[in-house]
Design a protein around this motif. Structure first.
Motif, short mmCIF file in Angstrom:
data_model
loop_
_atom_site.label_atom_id
_atom_site.label_comp_id
_atom_site.label_asym_id
_atom_site.label_seq_id
_atom_site.Cartn_x
_atom_site.Cartn_y
_atom_site.Cartn_z
N GLY A 23 3.30 -7.97 -7.24
CA GLY A 23 2.92 -7.01 -6.20
C GLY A 23 2.07 -7.65 -5.11
N GLU A 46 6.04 -10.79 -4.42
CA GLU A 46 6.21 -9.50 -3.75
C GLU A 46 7.71 -9.31 -3.52
N GLY A 53 4.68 -1.71 0.86
CA GLY A 53 4.45 -0.43 0.17
C GLY A 53 3.30 0.35 0.80
N SER A 55 0.29 -0.17 1.11
CA SER A 55 -0.78 -0.90 1.79
C SER A 55 -0.61 -1.06 3.29
N THR A 59 -4.73 5.34 6.10
CA THR A 59 -5.37 5.95 7.29
C THR A 59 -6.14 4.89 8.08
N VAL A 189 10.27 -9.51 -9.38
CA VAL A 189 10.13 -9.76 -10.82
C VAL A 189 11.14 -8.85 -11.53
C1 FAD Z 1 -1.65 8.34 2.82
C2 FAD Z 1 -2.64 7.34 2.29
C3 FAD Z 1 -3.78 7.02 3.05
C4 FAD Z 1 -4.70 6.10 2.55
N1 FAD Z 1 -5.77 5.76 3.33
C5 FAD Z 1 -6.68 4.87 2.88
C6 FAD Z 1 -7.76 4.48 3.71
O1 FAD Z 1 -7.88 4.89 4.85
N2 FAD Z 1 -8.64 3.60 3.20
C7 FAD Z 1 -8.54 3.09 1.93
O2 FAD Z 1 -9.41 2.33 1.52
N3 FAD Z 1 -7.49 3.43 1.14
C8 FAD Z 1 -6.55 4.28 1.59
N4 FAD Z 1 -5.47 4.61 0.82
C9 FAD Z 1 -5.30 3.95 -0.47
C10 FAD Z 1 -4.67 2.56 -0.31
O3 FAD Z 1 -3.73 2.53 0.73
C11 FAD Z 1 -4.02 2.15 -1.62
O4 FAD Z 1 -4.98 2.24 -2.64
C12 FAD Z 1 -3.48 0.74 -1.61
O5 FAD Z 1 -2.76 0.44 -0.46
C13 FAD Z 1 -2.61 0.53 -2.84
O6 FAD Z 1 -2.17 -0.80 -2.85
P1 FAD Z 1 -1.32 -1.37 -4.06
O7 FAD Z 1 -1.28 -2.83 -3.87
O8 FAD Z 1 -1.84 -0.84 -5.35
O9 FAD Z 1 0.12 -0.71 -3.86
P2 FAD Z 1 1.26 -1.12 -2.82
O10 FAD Z 1 0.70 -1.39 -1.49
O11 FAD Z 1 2.31 -0.07 -2.88
O12 FAD Z 1 1.80 -2.49 -3.36
C14 FAD Z 1 2.61 -2.61 -4.50
C15 FAD Z 1 3.63 -3.68 -4.20
O13 FAD Z 1 4.31 -4.05 -5.40
C16 FAD Z 1 5.60 -4.48 -5.02
N5 FAD Z 1 6.47 -4.48 -6.20
C17 FAD Z 1 6.88 -3.41 -6.91
N6 FAD Z 1 7.68 -3.80 -7.92
C18 FAD Z 1 7.80 -5.16 -7.84
C19 FAD Z 1 8.52 -6.14 -8.58
N7 FAD Z 1 9.30 -5.81 -9.62
N8 FAD Z 1 8.41 -7.44 -8.20
C20 FAD Z 1 7.62 -7.81 -7.15
N9 FAD Z 1 6.93 -6.89 -6.41
C21 FAD Z 1 7.01 -5.60 -6.75
C22 FAD Z 1 6.01 -3.45 -3.97
O14 FAD Z 1 7.06 -3.93 -3.14
C23 FAD Z 1 4.71 -3.22 -3.22
O15 FAD Z 1 4.61 -3.98 -2.02
C24 FAD Z 1 -4.50 5.52 1.29
C25 FAD Z 1 -3.36 5.83 0.53
C26 FAD Z 1 -2.42 6.72 1.04
C27 FAD Z 1 -1.20 7.05 0.26
#
Ligand code: FAD
Length: 524
Positions: A23, A46, A53, A55, A59, A189
């Motif tokens: 990820g 990724e 995704g 990220s 906001t 993956v």
């Molecule tokens: C509407 C909204 C507004 C928000 N606003 C804020 C804000 O203003 N400030 C703040 O601090 N937080 C905010 N958040 C929270 C923040 O955006 C998230 O907590 C954060 O982006 C999550 O990141 P992540 O890496 O966990 O998930 P993701 O960004 O979704 O990353 C997961 C990644 O894993 C990859 N992946 C999946 N399966 C596989 C695989 N099999 N092999 C390789 N890669 C894979 C995907 O392609 C993806 O890119 C907000 C969330 C939302 C929904």
């Protein structure tokens, strides 16, 4: 960051990485950054582009979470305020101090918000971004000229951070790469490898661009896949019950003059009990968000009609010039992972905004929940499991004070700011080819040299990588991005030595994705 060079590292089948991260969103990149700060060897996969995704769909706030304070989650707010302060120091080119104004309509609200925000100020301690204060109705309207004056009593100003989410993800990938991490986009993956004792010791991955497959050895594997976490948990244990229920939040992008000025608007309680923000960002106004349960995790979720209507109606309640669908330049949706209800219950619960790290029997470490603001601490807490999983010693984390790629005290003016110390080398590319000084689109300041740079230095391999996450045009004005796409595709094809067929297929792919950001293509 050089993709072919990083791919070559996967050919060494005898190599055993300390940590393999699945990820490339804020969670995975936070893990990679922290692990590399402790001298571990790290590989990150990724399956799409960095921040494709959730990220790139936030906001754009670096915040302690005023809302969580109201809910009494003091520990989380303390932690987030510390991370907020550090991020503004470590990535000053991407994150800055943003004043917010809460419109006040009654004396009771004046008292309540003034006191609450004084506590918020106090909690940020030495990393405070400025004191909150009550301002008169006149001052509120001067600072937010687009705000409806009817019934207004005044405003409370407070400070939080604002940032460019996808650019931060990219600069984190660059920082990790420069420190020795092997980071790869468009590598998926596909399965986990286990030893005879059932412990995970590697991964099967495939390069989505060439189709080539690799087996990678790793002492610890981290599942940082956001709303896709269940898929990896199922790879580990096909019987695993689902943990995640995606919940969608959308944002609409409007012209900045709907609000006017440099301050952001914060509505603490909309009719569905959520917070609504209208925040200036790269010369536009980002308004959101919503909270709608969705059945399946998706990389490109789409806004629903009722969500668009809700944001427009709520914003219209506060703005003199009421926005309509015709005013929306771009609409984007993101998915937050909620905890799925336990069997027998119908209630979903938001995974506490404080993140969770789960260790499976197989040694798989899953990081879930949290928020962008706390990505570094989330990474640190996850890497702490290394000793438990491998039995090996772990050095102290040094990520708290690590400067992020691009960091400079002299942030360049205008749109060059987001590149930080890379801004000058990008502008120097024009010496190599004068034509690269041309703009990509008449309404945007970005020039052709930026496309060349993103291909050479920022691992952009698809038109969407450039227009959505390197220069953000798709998020700011979807039609402008569609109009600029042929130019971008041609520049990329020349730089990457691709043919006409590549250009055609890239443009078809981009058009398919970009049309989802156009309001006219969203269900009426
Ligand atoms: C509407 C909204 C507004 C928000 N606003 C804020 C804000 O203003 N400030 C703040 O601090 N937080 C905010 N958040 C929270 C923040 O955006 C998230 O907590 C954060 O982006 C999550 O990141 P992540 O890496 O966990 O998930 P993701 O960004 O979704 O990353 C997961 C990644 O894993 C990859 N992946 C999946 N399966 C596989 C695989 N099999 N092999 C390789 N890669 C894979 C995907 O392609 C993806 O890119 C907000 C969330 C939302 C929904």
């Amino acid at each position: 960051m050089n993709r072919p060079e990083n791919l070559k590292q996967l050919q060494d089948t005898s190599k055993i990485w300390d940590i393999a991260v699945i990820g490339g969103g804020s969670s995975g990149l936070g893990v990679a950054l922290d692990a590399i700060s402790r001298g571990l060897s790290v590989v990150l996969f990724e399956k799409a582009d960095f921040a494709k995704g959730t990220s790139s769909r936030s906001t754009k706030l670096v915040h302690g979470g005023v809302r969580y304070l109201a809910q009494g989650d003091v520990g989380l707010v303390f932690e987030a305020l510390k991370e907020r302060g550090k991020l503004l120091k470590n990535a000053p080119h991407l994150a800055h101090n943003q004043p917010f104004i809460i419109p006040i309509f009654t004396a009771k609200d004046r008292f309540m918000y003034s006191v609450g925000l004084k506590v918020y100020d106090w909690m940020s301690g030495r990393l405070s971004l400025g004191k909150s204060q009550f301002i008169s109705k006149e001052e509120t309207l001067k600072r937010l000229p687009g705000l409806k004056p009817e019934g207004l009593y005044g405003g409370v100003v407070y400070h939080d951070g604002q940032f460019d989410d996808a650019r931060l993800a990219l600069n984190l990938a660059q920082s990790a790469d420069e420190a020795g991490t092997c980071v790869l986009n468009y590598v998926s993956v596909n399965s986990l490898v286990k030893n005879d004792a059932g412990k995970i010791n590697g991964l099967h991955v495939s390069d989505k661009l060439s189709g080539k497959k690799y087996q990678v050895n790793a002492k610890m594997v981290v599942n940082a896949t956001g709303v896709f976490a269940d898929k990896i948990l199922k790879m580990d244990n096909p019987e695993a019950s689902k943990m995640i229920q995606p919940s969608q939040g959308i944002h609409l992008v409007l012209d900045l003059d709907f609000l006017g000025g440099k301050d952001a608007l914060m509505i603490p309680k909309t009719r569905d009990g959520r917070v609504l923000f209208a925040v200036p960002w790269h010369g536009k106004l980002v308004v959101g968000t919503t909270d709608t349960l969705r059945e399946k995790p998706k990389l490109e979720p789409e806004a629903l009609q009722k969500e668009i209507d809700f944001v427009l109606e709520t914003a219209a309640g506060y703005l003199t010039r009421e926005p309509t669908r015709a005013d929306v330049k771009s609409v984007f949706a993101g998915l937050r992972p909620l905890a799925r209800p336990k069997e027998g219950s119908t209630k979903t619960k938001e995974i506490s905004r404080s993140h969770k790290v789960i260790l499976s029997e197989s040694g798989l470490v899953t990081l879930t929940g949290g928020k962008w603001t706390t990505f570094r601490k989330m990474g640190e807490d996850t890497v702490e499991y290394f000793t438990q999983v491998t039995g090996e010693k772990l050095k102290k984390s040094k990520s708290l004070d690590m400067k992020i790629h691009g960091a400079t005290n002299r942030v360049p003016a205008g749109h060059w700011g987001i590149y930080g110390f890379d801004a000058q080398p990008i502008q120097d590319l024009v010496n190599e080819n004068k034509a690269w000084a041309e703009k990509l689109h008449p309404d945007f300041p970005n020039i052709e040299a930026e496309v060349i740079w993103t291909v050479r230095e920022e691992m952009a391999v698809k038109v969407e990588d450039v227009l959505a996450r390197r220069i953000r045009m798709l998020f700011l004005d979807a039609q402008a991005a569609i109009d600029a796409a042929p130019k971008v595709a041609k520049l990329m094809a020349e730089e990457m030595d691709k043919d006409e067929q590549w250009i055609e297929s890239e443009l078809a792919d981009f058009h398919k994705t970009a049309s989802k950001y156009l309001i006219k293509n969203n269900p009426k």
